[in-house]
Scaffold this motif. Structure first.
Motif, PDB file in Angstrom:
ATOM      1  N   VAL A  47     -23.471 -27.914 -37.750  1.00 60.20           N
ATOM      2  CA  VAL A  47     -22.367 -28.747 -38.211  1.00 60.20           C
ATOM      3  C   VAL A  47     -21.061 -27.981 -38.037  1.00 60.20           C
ATOM      4  O   VAL A  47     -20.958 -26.814 -38.400  1.00 60.20           O
ATOM      5  N   ASP A  48     -20.053 -28.642 -37.452  1.00 62.14           N
ATOM      6  CA  ASP A  48     -18.730 -28.045 -37.225  1.00 62.14           C
ATOM      7  C   ASP A  48     -18.806 -26.815 -36.327  1.00 62.14           C
ATOM      8  O   ASP A  48     -18.028 -25.868 -36.478  1.00 62.14           O
ATOM      9  N   CYS A  49     -19.713 -26.849 -35.372  1.00 60.63           N
ATOM     10  CA  CYS A  49     -19.813 -25.778 -34.385  1.00 60.63           C
ATOM     11  C   CYS A  49     -19.494 -26.335 -33.001  1.00 60.63           C
ATOM     12  O   CYS A  49     -20.074 -27.355 -32.590  1.00 60.63           O
ATOM     13  N   ASP A  50     -18.586 -25.700 -32.299  1.00 57.93           N
ATOM     14  CA  ASP A  50     -18.308 -26.083 -30.918  1.00 57.93           C
ATOM     15  C   ASP A  50     -19.410 -25.502 -30.042  1.00 57.93           C
ATOM     16  O   ASP A  50     -19.517 -24.282 -29.880  1.00 57.93           O
ATOM     17  N   ILE A  51     -20.236 -26.367 -29.459  1.00 63.22           N
ATOM     18  CA  ILE A  51     -21.411 -25.879 -28.735  1.00 63.22           C
ATOM     19  C   ILE A  51     -21.041 -25.263 -27.394  1.00 63.22           C
ATOM     20  O   ILE A  51     -21.915 -24.724 -26.706  1.00 63.22           O
ATOM     21  N   LEU A  52     -19.763 -25.311 -27.000  1.00 63.96           N
ATOM     22  CA  LEU A  52     -19.355 -24.602 -25.791  1.00 63.96           C
ATOM     23  C   LEU A  52     -19.100 -23.125 -26.058  1.00 63.96           C
ATOM     24  O   LEU A  52     -19.032 -22.328 -25.121  1.00 63.96           O
ATOM     25  N   PRO A  54     -20.088 -19.338 -27.362  1.00 63.43           N
ATOM     26  CA  PRO A  54     -21.372 -18.617 -27.302  1.00 63.43           C
ATOM     27  C   PRO A  54     -22.004 -18.398 -28.667  1.00 63.43           C
ATOM     28  O   PRO A  54     -23.210 -18.222 -28.762  1.00 63.43           O
ATOM     29  N   THR A  55     -21.185 -18.393 -29.734  1.00 64.65           N
ATOM     30  CA  THR A  55     -21.753 -18.127 -31.053  1.00 64.65           C
ATOM     31  C   THR A  55     -21.258 -19.157 -32.061  1.00 64.65           C
ATOM     32  O   THR A  55     -20.212 -19.777 -31.882  1.00 64.65           O
ATOM     33  N   LYS A  59     -24.715 -16.846 -34.969  1.00 60.69           N
ATOM     34  CA  LYS A  59     -25.895 -17.143 -34.155  1.00 60.69           C
ATOM     35  C   LYS A  59     -25.468 -17.407 -32.719  1.00 60.69           C
ATOM     36  O   LYS A  59     -24.510 -18.142 -32.468  1.00 60.69           O
ATOM     37  N   ARG A  60     -26.169 -16.820 -31.781  1.00 55.28           N
ATOM     38  CA  ARG A  60     -25.867 -17.042 -30.371  1.00 55.28           C
ATOM     39  C   ARG A  60     -26.492 -18.370 -29.933  1.00 55.28           C
ATOM     40  O   ARG A  60     -27.701 -18.560 -29.999  1.00 55.28           O
TER      41      ARG A  60
END
Length: 328
Positions: A47-52, A54-55, A59-60
């Motif tokens: 949630v609220d993580c830009d999947i582009l 690297p981390t 978490k990588r």
């Protein structure tokens, strides 16, 4: 309801219930898809993580098995979000064809308008009542769908990184501009039906006009044209730091006199010393970048909505003048 309002409702209630039922189905689908996506992200800590990036929270995202989770989010859920928006782009033409065009054309084609116009109401009041019905129904449908889709989009678009805020989805599907476009499309359809007075030709003409108008709005790129650019400056050899998700960047060089010149005055100079000499020769003292930040999304929405509502109001005034002239 009583009087003319009751008559208009009785005449168009089947259309109204059909439209409202379809709206409820689509709204339920939007809510379900958003819930599924959010639950998937929560379950996997994205949630609220830009999947582009690297981390995310240490978490990588490229490590197995998280890479497989990111791949599912980027394909399955991202595709559903984008395709739902593309489907919502069809709302204005559909409303123009099935709600706006038959509004008057069916009455004139069947001759039932004669009964309405021989009662104690004036032609303009009869037209205003029917337009009020169509506009009210359109307002309910467009507000519900654009609010739900807007909530979905604005809650998650930054998670995908590569989604752009000035594209037709969401610019024409997730804000006040979407509601205004739907209202304008219905008024266009009603105007066409009033002029043509035959249902099927009016529906076809409304489809062409509303669909063509929507295409032209997309090609015109309102986000690029309806709001002034912001400006950022830096030294001649550096590019300014811009807010993330900025668009429409235009690089210029600025001279000591304040004049802005093209950034191509010193092209293809790989050696830094040669570039410095070229910039000095042209009296360049700084770099200027004009851009639209992501915050320009909402002002652009309201300006575009205002334009659409102004055109719709002009068409309504034209319809009222036309009906008075044709029945005088």
């Amino acid at each position: 309801m009583k009087g003319l309002t009751w008559v208009v409702w009785r005449q168009h209630r089947a259309t109204a219930w059909t439209v409202l039922a379809l709206t409820a189905v689509v709204a339920a689908c939007f809510g379900y898809w958003f819930h599924q996506q959010h639950a998937f992200q929560q379950e996997n800590g994205l949630v609220d993580c830009d999947i582009l990036f690297p981390t995310c929270r240490g978490k990588r995202l490229t490590d197995d098995p998280l890479a497989d989770v990111v791949r599912v989010l980027d394909t399955d859920y991202r595709d559903v979000l984008v395709r739902a928006g593309h489907a919502l782009l069809a709302l204005p033409p559909l409303l123009a064809v099935f709600l706006g065009a038959p509004l008057f054309a069916r009455d004139f084609e069947s001759g039932s308008h004669r009964l309405a116009l021989t009662q104690s109401v004036s032609p303009r009041r009869w037209m205003a009542a029917k337009l009020a019905f169509a506009v009210s129904l359109t307002l309910v449908v467009s507000l519900v769908l654009t609010a739900l889709y807007g909530w979905w989009w604005h809650s998650t678009w930054r998670d995908f990184g590569d989604l752009i805020w000035d594209t037709p989805t969401p610019l024409l599907t997730a804000g006040p501009a979407a509601v205004a476009l739907a209202l304008l499309a219905v008024v266009v359809g009603a105007t066409v039906g009033l002029v043509i007075r035959r249902t099927l030709p009016a529906m076809l003409a409304s489809l062409v006009i509303s669909g063509g108008g929507l295409y032209l709005v997309q090609e015109w790129r309102p986000a690029e044209r309806l709001w002034p650019l912001s400006t950022a400056r830096s030294t001649p050899m550096n590019y300014p730091d811009l807010p993330r998700y900025s668009l429409h960047e235009r690089l210029r060089y600025e001279t000591s006199s304040g004049e802005r010149i093209s950034d191509q005055v010193c092209p293809d100079l790989s050696a830094e010393a040669n570039l410095v000499r070229c910039l000095r020769r042209h009296d360049v003292v700084g770099t200027v970048v004009e851009y639209h930040p992501a915050s320009a999304y909402w002002p652009t929405q309201w300006v575009l909505a205002g334009i659409c509502m102004a055109v719709a109001a002009a068409l309504v005034a034209g319809c009222l003048w036309w009906i008075g002239r044709r029945t005088a």
